[in-house]
Design a protein around this motif. Structure first.
Motif, short mmCIF file in Angstrom:
data_model
loop_
_atom_site.label_atom_id
_atom_site.label_comp_id
_atom_site.label_asym_id
_atom_site.label_seq_id
_atom_site.Cartn_x
_atom_site.Cartn_y
_atom_site.Cartn_z
N TYR A 12 0.81 6.78 -7.69
CA TYR A 12 -0.47 6.61 -8.37
C TYR A 12 -0.47 7.28 -9.75
O TYR A 12 -1.25 6.91 -10.62
N HIS A 13 0.37 8.28 -9.92
CA HIS A 13 0.42 8.97 -11.21
C HIS A 13 1.21 8.19 -12.27
O HIS A 13 1.09 8.45 -13.46
N GLU A 14 2.05 7.29 -11.81
CA GLU A 14 2.80 6.43 -12.75
C GLU A 14 2.74 5.02 -12.22
O GLU A 14 3.74 4.47 -11.76
N PHE A 15 1.59 4.46 -12.35
CA PHE A 15 1.33 3.18 -11.70
C PHE A 15 1.67 2.04 -12.65
O PHE A 15 1.30 2.08 -13.84
N PRO A 16 2.39 1.01 -12.16
CA PRO A 16 2.83 -0.07 -13.06
C PRO A 16 1.65 -0.85 -13.64
O PRO A 16 0.73 -1.22 -12.92
N THR A 17 1.69 -1.10 -14.97
CA THR A 17 0.63 -1.89 -15.61
C THR A 17 0.97 -3.38 -15.52
O THR A 17 2.07 -3.77 -15.11
N PRO A 42 0.83 -1.21 0.00
CA PRO A 42 0.00 0.00 0.00
C PRO A 42 0.86 1.26 0.00
O PRO A 42 1.84 1.35 0.74
N LEU A 43 0.52 2.19 -0.85
CA LEU A 43 1.16 3.51 -0.95
C LEU A 43 2.62 3.45 -1.39
O LEU A 43 3.33 4.45 -1.32
N SER A 44 3.08 2.29 -1.84
CA SER A 44 4.49 2.17 -2.24
C SER A 44 4.71 2.64 -3.68
O SER A 44 5.81 3.03 -4.05
#
Lengths: 351, 351
Positions: free
Chosen positions: A75-80, A70-72
């Motif tokens: 969110y703006h560059e979130f792994p797909t 969590p929170l690691s």
């Protein structure tokens, strides 16, 4: 602190942490620009508060899918997941969903002629009817603009917009059903659940499945998460109906039992009617300001006697259990446990 | 019949032919389903009529781009330009644009508290305020759903939805500017043109560029067609303002000079004010039912004296010429000539 209290505290902390990030993102995605009055009105409710439960569901589901702490992750560059594009801005999707929620609140308050929302005047009271309609309409298209900016692959973006558009249509259909129910005294539990699904639950469903779509999960996962959202969203609304009867007015922020006084359809009323209770007669007055605590107490006692409150509580519990079971498509990790606890919180919260 | 009359007749025939096809497509894309009252209200204005000018622009632009004879290709399976997908349903795009137009009319009528539209009661009069707000909101999301169904390549669909969403945002911004202008007496011609661009012209711009996007034209073509739509859309609105002063009430379907009586901003008023005319004083009354034809005649004579009507006519003519010149990106063919004639028609029509 009991373990249940500790879990609730952990959920609230997780919601708070994500809310801060969502609150930071809103003014970036929706700056007050010319014409200023329109954008100020559009931001008014968003800035007035809100728990940001739907964005929390969305962001936490993204974390569960990506199997990260969590929170690691940013969110703006979130792994797909195995997509040709490396990263997606899931915060855009979270803000988009919250913007839709805000648009519906502004227009609902006009339709219900409600004066207050989140402790501040409704937008059509603080501004005027014209501005409130227009502010809602602006948020509507802005939500689509923001959802278009996640950077997901085009086919995924198309699917996400399809979910957003059909969700909005269903919310309108649900609100329309809700309005027509006010003039009926023969609403069945299934009809009530359909209305709640459309009016309230579909936005939870969208919140849960959108990260799966944008990050590139398979259809089975998307569908399971959509189902999770529908289940917890319906449970959320049913619990809201119970709270209206059982929480003291001062804690509720409005008159306890107002649904009964105003003859609103709830699962509790609908069940009670099926048990032969004259629901319209449970409270004599239809004026929220005139009803007494004793009248509400008597009505609640009668509803308890009929098993209607227990019926609603059990329905909410069943829906939450069903929703949690659907999370089996996710890896076993901390965000998934948070989604489970969040589901419990929605029907255990005191207000 | 002069050659100009023959051209206008040809334009009207082309509009009629496409209107029939659009009218056939609307109930297919927007069937009346549960909750019926909501969908009936959503369809009410669409079914009441309308010239379908924007869909005509869209469908004709598609024909010009594909370089096909007018009405020779199936709008539902329209040939693309060098795309990986063979055919696109451009009728979906046309219906989507008309649905957006209808949504804005429903909400605008609430905001302006207008009673009549297209010869029938406004939706909030025929139904009620709640239903009208909700009907507009339903059309809003339905327009996005319909635009998602064209079958265009995903990257093209994403671009089309982006145009649709930003267009809706600009329409809201334009409507908001229009409302604030009513309380100002220092609006400049550039501000008026900006308002008209946002409130009216962007939907013409979207109509003209959407087929280019969906069929796979290059950016230069998309931009030129967008510009064509902006130009003819602004000219359309300016000509509307002129008609309000010059067409007899019975032909206009409302009191001639109502913009003057209601102190609405038009390019004519804005210009007259710059010439030192006290525009607010041109007509004594602010009651449309009380004004006399003689008062309107005097006011129009004063505006003509100041050159304000000629100024507006010239501006509309310049915009149309500018718009037509942008069509050079298209192949020389009959649909392109129709788009040119359509531009002329928008400022030559008598009502």
């Amino acid at each position: 602190m009991t373990s249940s209290e500790a879990r609730e505290e952990a959920v609230l902390e997780a919601v708070r942490e994500r809310r801060e990030l969502v609150n930071d993102a809103i003014p970036e995605e929706l700056p007050v620009q010319r014409p200023e009055r329109l954008y100020e009105a559009s931001r008014y409710l968003l800035d007035a508060g809100g728990k940001r439960l739907r964005p929390t569901v969305l962001l936490t589901t993204a974390e569960a899918l990506a199997d990260v702490e969590p929170l690691s992750a940013d969110y703006h560059e979130f792994p797909t997941l195995h997509e040709t594009t490396d990263a997606v801005d899931v915060m855009d999707a979270a803000v988009s969903v919250e913007v839709i929620q805000s648009f519906t609140l502004i227009h609902d308050d006009i339709m219900d002629d409600d004066d207050l929302r989140r402790g501040v005047p409704a937008v059509h009271r603080e501004y005027d009817l014209e501005t409130a309609i227009l502010a809602g309409d602006t948020l509507y298209s802005k939500a689509f603009e923001i959802m278009l900016e996640t950077g997901a692959n085009p086919d995924r973006t198309v699917e996400a917009l399809d979910v957003l558009a059909t969700t909005c249509t269903k919310i309108c259909e649900g609100q329309s059903l809700d309005v027509t129910f006010e003039n009926r005294d023969d609403v069945m539990p299934e009809e009530y659940l359909e209305m709640v699904e459309q009016k309230t639950a579909v936005l939870y469903a969208a919140s849960a499945c959108l990260p799966a779509i944008l990050l590139g999960a398979d259809d089975e996962t998307v569908d399971a998460l959509y189902g999770y959202g529908l289940d917890i969203g319906r449970a959320f609304q049913i619990h809201d109906d119970v709270l209206d009867l059982t929480v003291p007015s001062e804690k509720l922020g409005k008159q306890r039992g107002s649904d009964l006084v105003e003859n609103k359809q709830t699962l509790i009323n609908v069940h009670a009617r099926e048990q032969g209770i004259d629901v319209a007669d449970l409270v004599d007055t239809d004026d929220v300001d005139a009803v007494t605590e004793a009248e509400i107490d008597d009505a609640v006692a009668e509803l308890e006697e009929a098993g209607s409150i227990e019926y609603a509580n059990e329905m909410a519990r069943d829906l939450v259990d069903q929703g949690k079971a659907r999370l089996e498509v996710l890896p076993e990790n901390e965000p998934r446990r948070l989604l489970e606890d969040l589901a419990d919180y929605l029907i255990e919260r005191g207000y």
